[in-house]
Design an enzyme around this catalytic site. Structure first.
Site, PDB file in Angstrom:
ATOM      1  NE  ARG A 118      -3.997   0.159   1.896  1.00  0.00           N
ATOM      2  CZ  ARG A 118      -4.311  -0.924   2.595  1.00  0.00           C
ATOM      3  NH1 ARG A 118      -3.656  -1.209   3.699  1.00  0.00           N
ATOM      4  NH2 ARG A 118      -5.267  -1.726   2.183  1.00  0.00           N
ATOM      5  CB  ALA A 119       4.072   2.126   1.621  1.00  0.00           C
TER       6      ALA A 119
END
Length: 665
Positions: free
Chosen positions: A275-276
């Site tokens: 997700r980062a």
């Protein structure tokens, strides 16, 4: 309607304003978490943002804000025909910390559903926030079951309301913005990761800037409308820039070189999951659009990393959020070639993950350098500081996973994960008449209550004739959070550096467990001639860890004073929060010195806890070939149980909770 404080009139807080504006340009960035001390304009800036957002086209009369260009085919108010529509201002919906589940997701009229087969649905805050902003002030204090609902809605873009087989679904895509004061506790990792960006805010220490803050606030309070009018031109300019950036956003090019920098940065800082990377890519693209460019530059990637990564690097609640900017610059420079460069350069021994550059915390000097300890014989014969002197604080050993310590019986405290309790969520154990609004229907008990009266009520059709008196509320059993009060012996008998390191490691491990189980924690220490409340009961376990790290040792052992101070803390906390049950964890070797009859006095103090039926565990820190067993005797006086430091680890205390329950029975 109250005139909001203008967004452009907020003084300083550049990172906060930028993060909010980037989400206004690209809602796909995923929202903002604003962390900081009280009184730093967190809520003011968030509330001001909604006035800058472009108007939203909606289907007239739709309670779920369907887009007329592509209406939701499953909308409860539908079906809608595409085309037409009206525009309204973007909404900012506030979720109160104490909101009920029905207030958040909406409520079904169960009585009408059973008797008429009608889905009478009253939308909640998630429906109101669709295509707008959902703002949670003090988000770290939000109840766990509301957090779970938010996570589900944020992941699926929809909200599902189900009551005993009756189900309603509606779209719920919103910009999630939360503010919090870290002193009051940390967020669960799952919710923390749902925020695209995070910003740390603090009050300025510059006198001129503080003067300007006060001047603008006083002017706004005197005449909000006139103050807002003075900033109308700046507000309009920012609003126009947001619209222009949104239009430019689809044209922004995220090249392979920028993507390589993003991936390398996330890998270098060892963030979990992917997700980062996705958030960084979306943030860098939004930064380029905000700057009026169609290419993502290295400076965009760097700024995106500073906003998207700090909260994702935390491995436990005691890690301070943040990013090593030197390491970030090295990574960006190393992977900052053109799109045609070799994608697999050799980082060398000092590159990301290599050896250089990072200071080792264990090399830090101990103490303040002004109070060197003079060794002399302590209570256990080990070299200790003389008199009431103290040694520089010992570092905690590596924390470990502990077994669950729980309070016997069934409570009714705040939702958590430690002890058994009657809660709104959990397994169903029975039924009762509802007190107030019905929240959890017990279908079988309701039908059983209504069935004998069907002929008298003139039932003629297939529907069941249900009256208000027939409804039954399900009673459920789940888990609660407790008040875990640590009472730590910091006297000379504990001051041997290796032993105190092990003691701190054990307490730190229990603090980590308390964080995961959503407990409040407190810390009482005793040494010399008295006891101190090092940390009053709080939800911030990282504050307890910080106090523990700097805990000095030395002097006599006023065990009775420590127990009496702990008893007083529990008495006050019982008045503040009577539903939260306490668990006392006493960390000591059981010795008591100082004053007349210290052992007898400690025994009398311990019996106060037994008289109040307070659950307790004594962590026995006695070491050496000769052991007196004083901690075990003290546990008997407390009505609790004793466990050694070694027995705290993992499966070593499998029978501990049973012992606590047996002794309390």
């Amino acid at each position: 309607m109250t005139t909001p404080f203008p967004f452009t009139a907020v003084v300083g807080q550049d990172d906060l304003r930028l993060a909010l504006l980037l989400n206004a340009v690209s809602p796909a960035v995923g929202g903002v978490l604003v962390r900081g001390e009280k009184g730093t304009a967190k809520s003011t800036a968030v509330r001001a943002l909604s006035a800058l957002l472009p108007e939203v086209p909606v289907v007239p009369g739709c309670r779920f804000s369907c887009d007329p260009a592509s209406p939701d085919p499953g909308c409860p108010d539908g079906p809608h025909e595409a085309g037409g529509g009206a525009e309204r201002p973007a909404r900012m919906v506030e979720l109160p910390v104490g909101a009920s589940e029905d207030r958040l997701v909406g409520a079904l009229d169960i009585e009408r559903a059973l008797s008429e087969g009608v889905k009478a649905f009253e939308p909640g805050l998630l429906a109101d926030a669709h295509r707008g902003i959902l703002y949670v002030d003090e988000v770290n204090l939000l109840h766990d079951h509301l957090v779970d609902l938010l996570l589900d809605a944020a992941a699926m873009g929809a909200s599902y309301v189900e009551r005993e087989g009756v189900s309603v679904r509606h779209a719920a895509r919103f910009l999630l913005v939360g503010t919090m004061n870290p002193e009051e506790g940390e967020l669960r990792p799952q919710l923390l990761d749902r925020f695209g960006l995070t910003v740390e805010v603090a009050a300025s220490r510059e006198p001129d800037q503080r003067v300007e803050v006060v001047r603008r606030r006083l002017a706004y309070d005197d005449d909000p409308a006139a103050f807002a009018a003075r900033w109308a031109e700046e507000e309009a300019a920012v609003r126009a820039r947001i619209v222009a950036a949104r239009e430019l956003l689809p044209s922004v090019r995220l090249g392979d070189g920028a993507l390589r920098q993003i991936a390398a940065t996330c890998a270098a800082f060892e963030v979990d999951g992917m997700r980062a990377d996705i958030v960084m890519a979306r943030t860098a693209t939004a930064l380029a659009a905000w700057a009026g460019r169609t290419d993502v530059l290295a400076e965009d990637v760097r700024q995106a990393a500073l906003l998207a990564l700090p909260h994702r690097r935390r491995r436990n609640p005691f890690d301070a959020p943040g990013l090593d900017e030197d390491k970030l610059d090295e990574t960006l420079e190393e992977f900052g070639g053109s799109d045609d460069d070799d994608p697999d350069p050799d980082p060398g021994p000092d590159g990301p993950g290599g050896g250089g550059g990072q200071p080792e915390p264990d090399d830090a000097p101990q103490g303040d350098g002004d109070t060197a300890a003079r060794p002399e014989a302590g209570e256990d014969g080990q070299p200790q500081p003389s008199g009431a002197g103290e040694q520089s604080p010992a570092r905690a050993s590596e924390p470990f996973r502990t077994k669950v310590l729980s309070v016997p019986g069934i409570g009714e405290g705040a939702s958590g994960r430690r002890s058994r309790a009657r809660t709104e969520h959990g397994r169903t154990t029975g039924a009762r008449r509802p007190r107030g609004a019905l929240t959890k229907l017990h279908l079988a008990a309701t039908v059983q209550a209504a069935a004998p009266h069907q002929r008298a009520r003139g039932r003629s059709g297939p529907g069941l004739v249900v009256r208000r008196d027939d409804l039954r509320q399900a009673t459920r059993e789940g888990r609660e959070g407790n008040l875990v009060l640590f009472v730590v012996d910091a006297s000379g008998s504990m001051a041997a550096r290796q032993r105190m390191s092990a003691v701190k490691g054990a307490v730190l491990s229990l603090l980590l467990d308390a964080y995961q189980r959503r407990d409040k924690v407190g810390l009482v220490t005793f040494r010399g001639t008295d006891a101190d409340v090092a940390l009053p009961p709080t939800s911030s376990v990282d504050a307890a860890a910080a106090r523990l790290e700097t805990l000095p040792t030395g002097g006599r052992t006023p065990l009775a004073a420590g127990l009496l101070r702990a008893h007083d803390v529990l008495r006050v906390e019982r008045l503040r929060d009577p539903a939260r049950r306490p668990l006392v964890v006493l960390v000591t070797d059981g010795r008591a010195t100082g004053g007349p009859e210290p052992v007898a006095l400690a025994g009398r103090a311990a019996r106060l806890f037994a008289a109040d039926s307070v659950a307790s565990v004594v962590v026995d820190c006695e070491s050496g070939p000769v052991r007196l067993g004083l901690a075990g005797q003290l546990a008997g006086e407390l009505g609790g149980t004793a466990v050694t430091l070694d027995e705290l680890r993992a499966d070593s205390i499998a029978g501990l909770v049973k012992d606590v329950q047996r002794r309390a029975a």
